[in-house]
Scaffold this active site. Structure first.
Site, short mmCIF file in Angstrom:
data_model
loop_
_atom_site.label_atom_id
_atom_site.label_comp_id
_atom_site.label_asym_id
_atom_site.label_seq_id
_atom_site.Cartn_x
_atom_site.Cartn_y
_atom_site.Cartn_z
N ASP A 89 -35.20 -41.63 -35.58
CA ASP A 89 -35.01 -43.08 -35.57
C ASP A 89 -33.66 -43.36 -34.94
O ASP A 89 -32.96 -42.43 -34.51
CB ASP A 89 -35.12 -43.63 -36.99
CG ASP A 89 -35.52 -45.10 -37.03
OD1 ASP A 89 -35.64 -45.73 -35.96
OD2 ASP A 89 -35.71 -45.63 -38.14
N GLU A 103 -31.27 -46.34 -36.05
CA GLU A 103 -30.23 -47.05 -36.80
C GLU A 103 -29.25 -46.11 -37.50
O GLU A 103 -28.10 -46.47 -37.74
CB GLU A 103 -30.88 -47.98 -37.84
CG GLU A 103 -31.51 -49.23 -37.24
CD GLU A 103 -32.93 -49.01 -36.76
OE1 GLU A 103 -33.56 -49.97 -36.28
OE2 GLU A 103 -33.44 -47.87 -36.88
N HIS A 111 -32.30 -44.38 -41.77
CA HIS A 111 -31.46 -45.41 -42.39
C HIS A 111 -32.00 -45.77 -43.77
O HIS A 111 -33.15 -45.44 -44.11
CB HIS A 111 -31.44 -46.67 -41.52
CG HIS A 111 -32.82 -47.18 -41.23
ND1 HIS A 111 -33.54 -47.97 -42.11
CD2 HIS A 111 -33.64 -46.97 -40.16
CE1 HIS A 111 -34.72 -48.23 -41.60
NE2 HIS A 111 -34.82 -47.62 -40.42
N HIS A 126 -33.15 -51.69 -43.50
CA HIS A 126 -34.40 -52.44 -43.41
C HIS A 126 -35.53 -51.46 -43.71
O HIS A 126 -35.31 -50.26 -43.80
CB HIS A 126 -34.60 -53.06 -42.02
CG HIS A 126 -34.81 -52.06 -40.93
ND1 HIS A 126 -33.77 -51.35 -40.35
CD2 HIS A 126 -35.95 -51.61 -40.32
CE1 HIS A 126 -34.26 -50.53 -39.42
NE2 HIS A 126 -35.58 -50.66 -39.39
#
Length: 280
Positions: free
Chosen positions: A8, A10, A104, A116
């Site tokens: 990912d 983030e 994250h 998120h």
């Protein structure tokens, strides 16, 4: 020893600004380079520990972020949209281990950098069998449904804490410490990449100690949306039901359907939010 790596963005080394996560944003190109650097550190550590192959899945947004020209040549890359299992695309039974890089914290974690769950603003919370669920839990459960243990998680300090609570003595590397959602204390890339490489090698050296994260079926996915309009639109999908004005639920015995449903939700949620203007 076949290794799976989901990456990912983030939680990538050095990144704190949403602009750095999206094509056309300020710093995006450099963000892609840093993301590839985190991936390469895991790949290098895996091969140091004797891996036979590493399959990398670009798991962020457009899924066209990792720089294939900069990727360690011993690995292969899954890239591009249309992947039915999204962040877990490419995971299959028989793989020795799964690693998550650039992850994250789930939505609502105060010190989670860019926190998120799946969608940046459309989703308030996700629940799996009644328990609040971030992306780490979601993809670890997918891996566990195929008998594959998660052995390494890298990202901000908050996601490392989340991974420890979920997976026990998993190897983690915190490349940044959140101050608020868009600010953090950062490690320099050279330091972060050395720690990631060492942790990946250490994790695979401990492989017999790890067990898959198994969620018992049936699987019920609950999503608390930020608007009644998105919930109503998603409830049209066969099998999805409204459990409240802004809450949908879906139950299945096949975890692959849970992962696939998030791809559909992303399309519906994005379309409804775009059409709702300032009320989205």
């Amino acid at each position: 020893m076949r290794i799976y790596l989901s990456v990912d963005m983030e939680g990538v080394t050095g990144l704190t600004d949403p602009e750095e996560m999206h094509l056309g944003g300020r710093g995006y190109e450099r963000g892609c380079e840093l993301m590839t650097g985190d991936a390469n550190a895991v790949i290098q550590g895996a091969f140091d520990a004797g891996a036979a192959s590493v399959l990398v899945n670009d798991a962020h947004g457009s899924t066209k972020n990792l720089r294939i020209d900069l990727l360690d040549e011993r690995a292969t890359l899954i890239r591009g949209p249309g992947k039915p299992h999204r962040m877990g695309q490419g995971l299959v039974p028989g793989m020795a281990a799964a690693c998550f890089a650039g992850y994250h914290a789930r939505a609502g974690v105060p010190h989670g950098v860019l926190n998120h769950t799946w969608m940046g603003k459309e989703i308030h919370n996700v629940y799996l069998n009644g328990e609040v669920c971030g992306e780490t839990r979601l993809v670890a459960g997918f891996a566990g449904s195929m008998g594959v243990p998660v052995v390494l998680v890298t990202g901000d300090e908050a996601v490392c804490e989340e991974a420890g609570e979920l997976l026990g003595d998993v190897e983690t590397v915190a490349v940044k410490k959140g101050i608020d959602r868009f600010s953090a204390e950062l490690l320099p890339p050279a330091v972060a990449w050395r720690r990631i490489r060492e942790a990946a090698a250490r994790a695979l050296g401990r492989l017999p100690e790890f067990r898959p994260h198994v969620v018992e079926p049936p699987y019920t996915l609950g999503v608390e949306w930020n608007s009644t309009a998105i919930a109503a639109a998603c409830s049209i999908v066969p099998g999805v039901r409204l459990a409240g004005p802004r809450h949908t639920e879906f139950t299945t015995d096949d975890y692959h359907e849970i992962m696939a449903l998030f791809g559909i939700f992303s399309m519906i949620g994005g379309q409804v939010a775009c059409g709702s203007g300032r009320y989205g």
